[in-house]
Scaffold this motif. Structure first.
Motif, PDB file in Angstrom:
ATOM      1  N   GLY A 183      38.334 -42.190  -5.295  1.00 61.68           N
ATOM      2  CA  GLY A 183      39.519 -42.923  -5.745  1.00 61.68           C
ATOM      3  C   GLY A 183      39.504 -44.303  -5.126  1.00 61.68           C
ATOM      4  N   ALA A 184      39.164 -44.349  -3.828  1.00 54.25           N
ATOM      5  CA  ALA A 184      38.918 -45.645  -3.186  1.00 54.25           C
ATOM      6  C   ALA A 184      37.581 -46.204  -3.662  1.00 54.25           C
ATOM      7  CB  ALA A 184      38.926 -45.498  -1.670  1.00 54.25           C
ATOM      8  N   PHE A 185      36.738 -45.334  -4.172  1.00 53.31           N
ATOM      9  CA  PHE A 185      35.491 -45.712  -4.851  1.00 53.31           C
ATOM     10  C   PHE A 185      35.367 -44.800  -6.066  1.00 53.31           C
ATOM     11  CE2 PHE A 185      34.427 -42.501  -1.694  1.00 53.31           C
ATOM     12  CZ  PHE A 185      33.697 -41.566  -2.429  1.00 53.31           C
ATOM     13  N   GLY A 186      34.529 -45.178  -6.996  1.00 51.00           N
ATOM     14  CA  GLY A 186      34.306 -44.375  -8.192  1.00 51.00           C
ATOM     15  C   GLY A 186      32.992 -43.626  -8.108  1.00 51.00           C
ATOM     16  N   LEU A 187      32.843 -42.630  -8.971  1.00 48.22           N
ATOM     17  CA  LEU A 187      31.636 -41.805  -8.931  1.00 48.22           C
ATOM     18  C   LEU A 187      31.247 -41.390 -10.349  1.00 48.22           C
ATOM     19  CD1 LEU A 187      29.674 -40.499  -6.880  1.00 48.22           C
ATOM     20  CD2 LEU A 187      31.153 -38.475  -6.908  1.00 48.22           C
ATOM     21  N   GLY A 188      29.964 -41.565 -10.667  1.00 48.28           N
ATOM     22  CA  GLY A 188      29.490 -41.198 -11.995  1.00 48.28           C
ATOM     23  C   GLY A 188      28.038 -40.771 -11.993  1.00 48.28           C
TER      24      GLY A 188
END
Length: 447
Positions: free
Chosen positions: A146-151
Motif C-alpha cells: 500500500g505504501a508500495f505497489g506489487l505486481g
C-alpha cells in the motif's frame, strides 16, 4: 512513463528497449560494468534479431540508458520491473537474485516517501510475488503493501522473435496485488491493442508456467507417437501429423480457407525441446507440485520422453551402421533453435556427446552458437572440429545430421550427397530432394 528494469539479460534488455521505443523513459540496471558500458554505446551483449538497431534508436532519442546503480534508477521511476535470472537448481528455481532485488528496492523505499510499483517480470513459481517478494520488500522498507505497489507481468518471448513478440503480443498478463499497480500497468501497456488479462499475481505466475508446460507436453506426445510409428514400420509420423493437423480444432476452416496456426509447429516430430524456458519451467512446475504432495505424473512423463528423444539419432544410426566408430559425422546446428546463440538444454549437446561416446569423428557448424557450445560441452570440445563453412565439409562427411531447423541447411539438396547418410532430425528437407542419399529421420523406420 518512467521505468526501472533491474536486470539487463534477455528479458530485461528486450523489454527495456521495446518500452523505450514506445515512448517511455527506461533505465536498465546491471551489476556488470562492462555490460553497462556496452549498452550505453549501443552494443547489446545478447544476440536477438533487430535488437542492435532498436537499441541505437532509443539511445539516440535519450529514452534509454544503463547503469549499475539500483537506487538511482528507481528514485524517479513509477514502476520497477524485476527481470533477473531464475536458474534451475535440481529442478527447482533459484530465487536468490529476485530476493536480493527485493531487498535492494526495499532499502530504497525505507528512506523515501516515493510510491513505487514493484513488478516481477522474472519467471517465478505461483506464490512467489505475494509471499517472498512482498515479505522482503516489507522487511527491508519497514512499510506495508500500500505504501508500495506489487505486481507480476510475465513475458512470452521466443528467442529469435523476441522484438516482434514484444511489440505484437497475442496477450498481456497484468498481475497485481493493489489497484494502483494495476492502473500503472494498464497505462504502461495502453499503446498495445491486444487481449489483456487482469489477475492476481499468483494467477499471472501460473499462466506462464501452464503455457510452457502445455507446449512441452505437445512436443513430447508427438515425439512418443513418432517413435511408435518408427517401431511399427510402414508409417511415417510426419504423414500422421499432417492428418492430425487437419482436425478443424487445430486448423479452423473459415470463409477465407483453412487456417494454419503457429501451434502446429509444436506438433511435428523432432529431437526434443530445449532452451532457457521449456525444460526449466516444466521441471519447476513438477517440483512445486511434488512439494505439495502431488505426483505430477504427466510432467514427469513429458520430461522423461524429452530426455530420451535426442538419443533416437545415434541409436538409429547405430542400427544402420552397426558401429559409428571412425564414421565422419557433420552436425548442422548447435543452438536449441535457429537464429539464436543460446545452447541451454540444446538437443545438439546430447547428440554430440552420444556421437563422441560412439567414437565417431565429429565436425560441427553453427553460425552463432559455436563459442557457447564449446563452453557448454566442456573438455569434449577438444575432440570436435568446428567448421566456419559447413558446405565445404559435405565432401568429407559420411553422415550429415540436421539438428536445428535453420533454412540455410535446406541448401543440402543442391550439394553432392550421393551415397551419404542424411539424418534430418527436424524434418527440414523433402526426402525426394536428396534421392541419391540415404535419408533418415525420426518417426519412420529404416528401409
Amino acid at each position: 512513463m518512467r521505468i526501472a528494469i533491474i536486470g539487463s539479460g534477455y528479458v530485461g534488455l528486450v523489454s527495456g528497449v521495446c518500452f523505450a521505443a514506445k515512448g517511455n523513459d527506461v533505465t536498465c540496471v546491471d551489476l556488470r560494468k562492462d555490460i553497462v558500458a556496452q549498452l550505453n554505446v549501443g552494443v547489446p551483449h545478447i544476440h536477438e534479431r533487430g535488437l542492435p538497431e532498436l537499441l541505437k534508436s532509443v539511445l539516440a532519442s535519450a529514452r534509454f540508458r544503463a547503469t549499475t546503480d539500483v537506487h538511482s534508477s528507481i528514485e524517479t521511476a513509477e514502476i520497477a520491473l524485476i527481470a533477473v535470472g531464475t536458474p534451475s537448481e535440481n529442478g527447482a528455481i533459484d530465487l536468490n537474485a529476485v530476493r536480493q532485488c527485493a531487498r535492494q528496492i526495499g532499502a530504497y523505499l525505507a528512506t523515501s516517501p516515493h510510491h513505487l510499483s514493484v513488478v516481477v517480470k522474472s519467471t517465478v513459481i505461483a506464490g512467489t510475488t505475494d509471499t517472498m517478494v512482498r515479505q522482503e520488500l516489507e522487511h527491508s522498507s519497514g512499510k506495508k503493501l500500500g505504501a508500495f505497489g506489487l505486481g507480476m507481468n510475465p513475458e512470452f518471448l521466443r528467442e529469435g522473435e523476441a522484438i516482434e513478440d514484444f511489440m505484437e503480443p497475442d496477450r498481456i498478463v497484468l498481475g497485481h496485488e493493489d489497484e494502483r499497480t494495476l492502473v500503472r500497468l494498464q497505462e504502461l501497456y495502453a499503446p498495445w491493442n491486444c487481449d489483456k488479462v487482469r489477475v492476481n499475481t499468483r494467477t499471472a505466475e501460473m499462466i506462464k508456467y501452464a503455457n510452457n508446460a502445455i507446449l512441452a507436453t505437445q512436443i513430447s506426445i508427438v515425439n512418443e507417437v513418432a517413435n511408435l510409428c518408427a517401431a511399427i514400420g510402414g508409417v511415417d509420423a510426419l504423414d500422421v501429423m499432417r492428418g492430425v493437423h487437419l482436425d478443424k480444432r487445430w486448423s479452423p476452416i473459415t470463409s477465407f480457407g483453412r487456417l494454419a496456426p503457429q501451434i502446429l509447429t509444436y506438433l511435428v516430430p523432432g529431437c526434443g525441446f530445449g532452451g532457457s524456458c521449456l525444460p526449466k519451467d516444466v521441471q519447476a512446475l513438477r517440483t512445486q507440485g511434488e512439494s505439495l504432495g502431488l505426483p505430477m505424473d504427466m510432467l514427469n512423463a513429458v520430461l522423461d520422453v524429452n530426455a530420451a528423444q535426442s538419443g533416437q539419432i545415434v541409436s538409429t544410426l547405430e542400427r544402420k551402421f552397426g558401429t559409428l566408430s571412425g564414421r565422419r559425422t557433420l552436425v548442422l546446428g548447435l543452438s536449441f533453435k535457429p537464429d539464436t546463440d543460446d545452447v541451454r538444454e540444446s538437443a545438439s549437446i546430447k547428440i554430440v556427446r552420444d556421437l563422441l561416446r560412439a567414437e565417431a569423428q565429429v565436425k560441427c557448424y553453427d553460425p552463432l552458437a559455436a563459442e557457447n557450445f564449446k563452453l557448454a560441452i566442456g573438455s569434449a570440445a577438444n575432440r570436435i572440429q568446428f567448421s566456419s563453412d559447413w558446405r565445404h565439409e559435405i565432401e568429407w562427411a559420411e553422415i550429415v545430421i540436421i539438428a536445428t531447423r535453420a533454412q540455410e541447411y535446406g541448401e543440402l539438396t543442391s550439394l553432392q550427397v550421393a551415397g551419404k547418410t542424411v539424418f534430418d532430425a527436424r524434418r527440414l528437407i523433402d526426402p525426394a530432394a536428396v534421392p541419391t542419399a540415404d535419408y533418415l529421420t525420426i518417426g519412420r523406420r529404416l528401409n
